[in-house]
Write a protein that holds these residues in place. Structure first.
Motif, PDB file in Angstrom:
ATOM      1  N   PHE A   9     -10.453  45.064   3.364  1.00  0.00           N
ATOM      2  CA  PHE A   9      -9.589  46.236   3.306  1.00  0.00           C
ATOM      3  C   PHE A   9      -8.245  45.788   2.763  1.00  0.00           C
ATOM      4  O   PHE A   9      -7.995  44.591   2.614  1.00  0.00           O
ATOM      5  N   PHE A  10      -7.410  46.733   2.426  1.00  0.00           N
ATOM      6  CA  PHE A  10      -6.073  46.391   1.938  1.00  0.00           C
ATOM      7  C   PHE A  10      -5.065  47.276   2.640  1.00  0.00           C
ATOM      8  O   PHE A  10      -5.403  48.321   3.206  1.00  0.00           O
ATOM      9  N   PHE A  11      -3.830  46.819   2.609  1.00  0.00           N
ATOM     10  CA  PHE A  11      -2.740  47.643   3.128  1.00  0.00           C
ATOM     11  C   PHE A  11      -1.471  47.296   2.364  1.00  0.00           C
ATOM     12  O   PHE A  11      -1.303  46.172   1.886  1.00  0.00           O
ATOM     13  N   ASP A  12      -0.623  48.281   2.241  1.00  0.00           N
ATOM     14  CA  ASP A  12       0.685  48.094   1.619  1.00  0.00           C
ATOM     15  C   ASP A  12       1.714  48.101   2.735  1.00  0.00           C
ATOM     16  O   ASP A  12       1.675  48.965   3.614  1.00  0.00           O
ATOM     17  N   ALA A  13       2.615  47.131   2.687  1.00  0.00           N
ATOM     18  CA  ALA A  13       3.600  47.036   3.763  1.00  0.00           C
ATOM     19  C   ALA A  13       4.842  46.304   3.279  1.00  0.00           C
ATOM     20  O   ALA A  13       4.799  45.565   2.289  1.00  0.00           O
ATOM     21  N   GLU A  22      13.736  30.016  -1.140  1.00  0.00           N
ATOM     22  CA  GLU A  22      13.754  31.414  -1.588  1.00  0.00           C
ATOM     23  C   GLU A  22      14.305  32.321  -0.482  1.00  0.00           C
ATOM     24  O   GLU A  22      13.775  33.389  -0.206  1.00  0.00           O
ATOM     25  N   THR A  23      15.372  31.862   0.157  1.00  0.00           N
ATOM     26  CA  THR A  23      15.894  32.549   1.329  1.00  0.00           C
ATOM     27  C   THR A  23      16.424  33.947   1.024  1.00  0.00           C
ATOM     28  O   THR A  23      16.181  34.868   1.794  1.00  0.00           O
ATOM     29  N   GLU A  24      17.150  34.098  -0.087  1.00  0.00           N
ATOM     30  CA  GLU A  24      17.746  35.401  -0.385  1.00  0.00           C
ATOM     31  C   GLU A  24      16.683  36.451  -0.668  1.00  0.00           C
ATOM     32  O   GLU A  24      16.729  37.555  -0.139  1.00  0.00           O
ATOM     33  N   GLN A  25      15.704  36.116  -1.486  1.00  0.00           N
ATOM     34  CA  GLN A  25      14.627  37.065  -1.811  1.00  0.00           C
ATOM     35  C   GLN A  25      13.823  37.429  -0.565  1.00  0.00           C
ATOM     36  O   GLN A  25      13.465  38.583  -0.360  1.00  0.00           O
ATOM     37  N   SER A  26      13.528  36.441   0.235  1.00  0.00           N
ATOM     38  CA  SER A  26      12.683  36.680   1.405  1.00  0.00           C
ATOM     39  C   SER A  26      13.411  37.452   2.495  1.00  0.00           C
ATOM     40  O   SER A  26      12.783  38.193   3.252  1.00  0.00           O
ATOM     41  N   ALA A  27      14.722  37.280   2.598  1.00  0.00           N
ATOM     42  CA  ALA A  27      15.490  37.952   3.647  1.00  0.00           C
ATOM     43  C   ALA A  27      15.646  39.442   3.377  1.00  0.00           C
ATOM     44  O   ALA A  27      15.819  40.233   4.307  1.00  0.00           O
ATOM     45  N   ARG A  28      15.592  39.835   2.081  1.00  0.00           N
ATOM     46  CA  ARG A  28      15.686  41.262   1.750  1.00  0.00           C
ATOM     47  C   ARG A  28      14.376  41.968   2.077  1.00  0.00           C
ATOM     48  O   ARG A  28      13.302  41.371   1.978  1.00  0.00           O
ATOM     49  N   ILE A  29      14.464  43.234   2.437  1.00  0.00           N
ATOM     50  CA  ILE A  29      13.239  44.007   2.660  1.00  0.00           C
ATOM     51  C   ILE A  29      12.505  44.114   1.331  1.00  0.00           C
ATOM     52  O   ILE A  29      13.077  44.529   0.326  1.00  0.00           O
ATOM     53  N   HIS A  30      11.264  43.698   1.346  1.00  0.00           N
ATOM     54  CA  HIS A  30      10.440  43.779   0.139  1.00  0.00           C
ATOM     55  C   HIS A  30       8.999  44.060   0.550  1.00  0.00           C
ATOM     56  O   HIS A  30       8.634  43.912   1.719  1.00  0.00           O
ATOM     57  N   GLY A  31       8.187  44.477  -0.396  1.00  0.00           N
ATOM     58  CA  GLY A  31       6.831  44.873  -0.066  1.00  0.00           C
ATOM     59  C   GLY A  31       5.766  44.111  -0.818  1.00  0.00           C
ATOM     60  O   GLY A  31       6.039  43.463  -1.837  1.00  0.00           O
ATOM     61  N   HIS A  32       4.575  44.195  -0.270  1.00  0.00           N
ATOM     62  CA  HIS A  32       3.411  43.567  -0.879  1.00  0.00           C
ATOM     63  C   HIS A  32       2.202  44.466  -0.659  1.00  0.00           C
ATOM     64  O   HIS A  32       2.159  45.254   0.281  1.00  0.00           O
ATOM     65  N   HIS A  70       1.510  50.886   5.167  1.00  0.00           N
ATOM     66  CA  HIS A  70       2.783  51.570   4.969  1.00  0.00           C
ATOM     67  C   HIS A  70       3.708  51.415   6.179  1.00  0.00           C
ATOM     68  O   HIS A  70       4.373  52.372   6.595  1.00  0.00           O
ATOM     69  N   GLN A  71       3.707  50.222   6.747  1.00  0.00           N
ATOM     70  CA  GLN A  71       4.579  49.912   7.877  1.00  0.00           C
ATOM     71  C   GLN A  71       5.606  48.865   7.462  1.00  0.00           C
ATOM     72  O   GLN A  71       5.408  48.116   6.502  1.00  0.00           O
ATOM     73  N   PHE A  72       6.692  48.818   8.224  1.00  0.00           N
ATOM     74  CA  PHE A  72       7.653  47.727   8.124  1.00  0.00           C
ATOM     75  C   PHE A  72       7.168  46.688   9.124  1.00  0.00           C
ATOM     76  O   PHE A  72       7.291  46.881  10.344  1.00  0.00           O
ATOM     77  N   LEU A  73       6.556  45.635   8.617  1.00  0.00           N
ATOM     78  CA  LEU A  73       5.830  44.693   9.472  1.00  0.00           C
ATOM     79  C   LEU A  73       6.719  44.034  10.526  1.00  0.00           C
ATOM     80  O   LEU A  73       6.223  43.646  11.587  1.00  0.00           O
ATOM     81  N   ASP A  74       8.012  43.925  10.253  1.00  0.00           N
ATOM     82  CA  ASP A  74       8.924  43.319  11.228  1.00  0.00           C
ATOM     83  C   ASP A  74       8.950  44.086  12.546  1.00  0.00           C
ATOM     84  O   ASP A  74       9.358  43.545  13.571  1.00  0.00           O
ATOM     85  N   THR A  75       8.539  45.358  12.511  1.00  0.00           N
ATOM     86  CA  THR A  75       8.623  46.204  13.706  1.00  0.00           C
ATOM     87  C   THR A  75       7.256  46.575  14.279  1.00  0.00           C
ATOM     88  O   THR A  75       7.188  47.401  15.189  1.00  0.00           O
ATOM     89  N   VAL A  76       6.192  46.028  13.753  1.00  0.00           N
ATOM     90  CA  VAL A  76       4.862  46.348  14.275  1.00  0.00           C
ATOM     91  C   VAL A  76       4.672  45.656  15.632  1.00  0.00           C
ATOM     92  O   VAL A  76       4.762  44.425  15.715  1.00  0.00           O
ATOM     93  N   PRO A  77       4.429  46.433  16.680  1.00  0.00           N
ATOM     94  CA  PRO A  77       4.227  45.818  18.001  1.00  0.00           C
ATOM     95  C   PRO A  77       3.065  44.824  17.990  1.00  0.00           C
ATOM     96  O   PRO A  77       1.996  45.116  17.454  1.00  0.00           O
ATOM     97  N   GLY A  78       3.314  43.672  18.558  1.00  0.00           N
ATOM     98  CA  GLY A  78       2.274  42.660  18.655  1.00  0.00           C
ATOM     99  C   GLY A  78       2.214  41.699  17.485  1.00  0.00           C
ATOM    100  O   GLY A  78       1.469  40.727  17.524  1.00  0.00           O
ATOM    101  N   ARG A 104     -14.317  34.519  10.658  1.00  0.00           N
ATOM    102  CA  ARG A 104     -13.233  34.214   9.720  1.00  0.00           C
ATOM    103  C   ARG A 104     -12.432  35.476   9.483  1.00  0.00           C
ATOM    104  O   ARG A 104     -12.992  36.570   9.366  1.00  0.00           O
ATOM    105  N   ILE A 105     -11.118  35.296   9.427  1.00  0.00           N
ATOM    106  CA  ILE A 105     -10.212  36.389   9.044  1.00  0.00           C
ATOM    107  C   ILE A 105      -9.328  35.842   7.944  1.00  0.00           C
ATOM    108  O   ILE A 105      -8.711  34.786   8.096  1.00  0.00           O
ATOM    109  N   SER A 106      -9.287  36.546   6.835  1.00  0.00           N
ATOM    110  CA  SER A 106      -8.497  36.117   5.686  1.00  0.00           C
ATOM    111  C   SER A 106      -7.497  37.200   5.328  1.00  0.00           C
ATOM    112  O   SER A 106      -7.806  38.390   5.406  1.00  0.00           O
ATOM    113  N   VAL A 107      -6.323  36.776   4.953  1.00  0.00           N
ATOM    114  CA  VAL A 107      -5.295  37.692   4.443  1.00  0.00           C
ATOM    115  C   VAL A 107      -4.714  37.037   3.204  1.00  0.00           C
ATOM    116  O   VAL A 107      -4.409  35.846   3.217  1.00  0.00           O
ATOM    117  N   TRP A 108      -4.587  37.822   2.131  1.00  0.00           N
ATOM    118  CA  TRP A 108      -4.032  37.268   0.901  1.00  0.00           C
ATOM    119  C   TRP A 108      -3.298  38.329   0.103  1.00  0.00           C
ATOM    120  O   TRP A 108      -3.456  39.525   0.357  1.00  0.00           O
TER     121      TRP A 108
END
Length: 121
Positions: A9-13, A22-32, A70-78, A104-108
């Motif tokens: 399955f896929f998800f956008d978040a 790559e601290t500056e890029q990673s610290a900004r809210i960005h999506g994948h 379609h979530q902001f992963l920083d705030t997903v409970p758990g 097996r669980i894979s995320v990419w």
């Protein structure tokens, strides 16, 4: 012989991430767009011919997807820091109690070539 059945399955978040590089890029809210796959190993049931009913696997993964898409992963409970490793662990934890025993669980992320595989024994 041992069989492995899997479902993707896929998800956008969006997320942020604290890193040493790559601290500056990673610290900004960005999506994948994230892809995930859950595999189950075993022997087919002699009566059904299935290791697991793919309908059951799809149903459970749809519930996991609802929690991430379609979530902001920083705030997903758990979910701790939204790394690929923690996303694998989150999916594993979300499937606890479903009766599924993933092997097996894979995320990419295809866009940047990152991948994490959690092998569960």
């Amino acid at each position: 012989m041992r069989f492995e059945i899997s479902q993707r399955f896929f998800f956008d978040a969006a997320h942020t991430l604290r890193r040493e590089l790559e601290t500056e890029q990673s610290a900004r809210i960005h999506g994948h767009t994230y892809n995930a796959e859950v595999a189950v190993q075993g022997q087919p049931d002699p009566q059904t011919g299935m290791v697991i009913d793919l309908g059951v696997l799809r149903r459970e993964l749809a519930l996991v997807r609802e929690r991430l898409d379609h979530q902001f992963l920083d705030t997903v409970p758990g979910l701790k820091a939204p790394t690929l490793e923690n996303l694998c662990m989150f999916i594993h934890g979300a499937l606890q109690g479903s009766g599924l025993l993933p092997s097996r669980i894979s995320v990419w992320r295809d866009g940047i070539g990152d991948r994490c595989d959690l092998h569960v024994r």
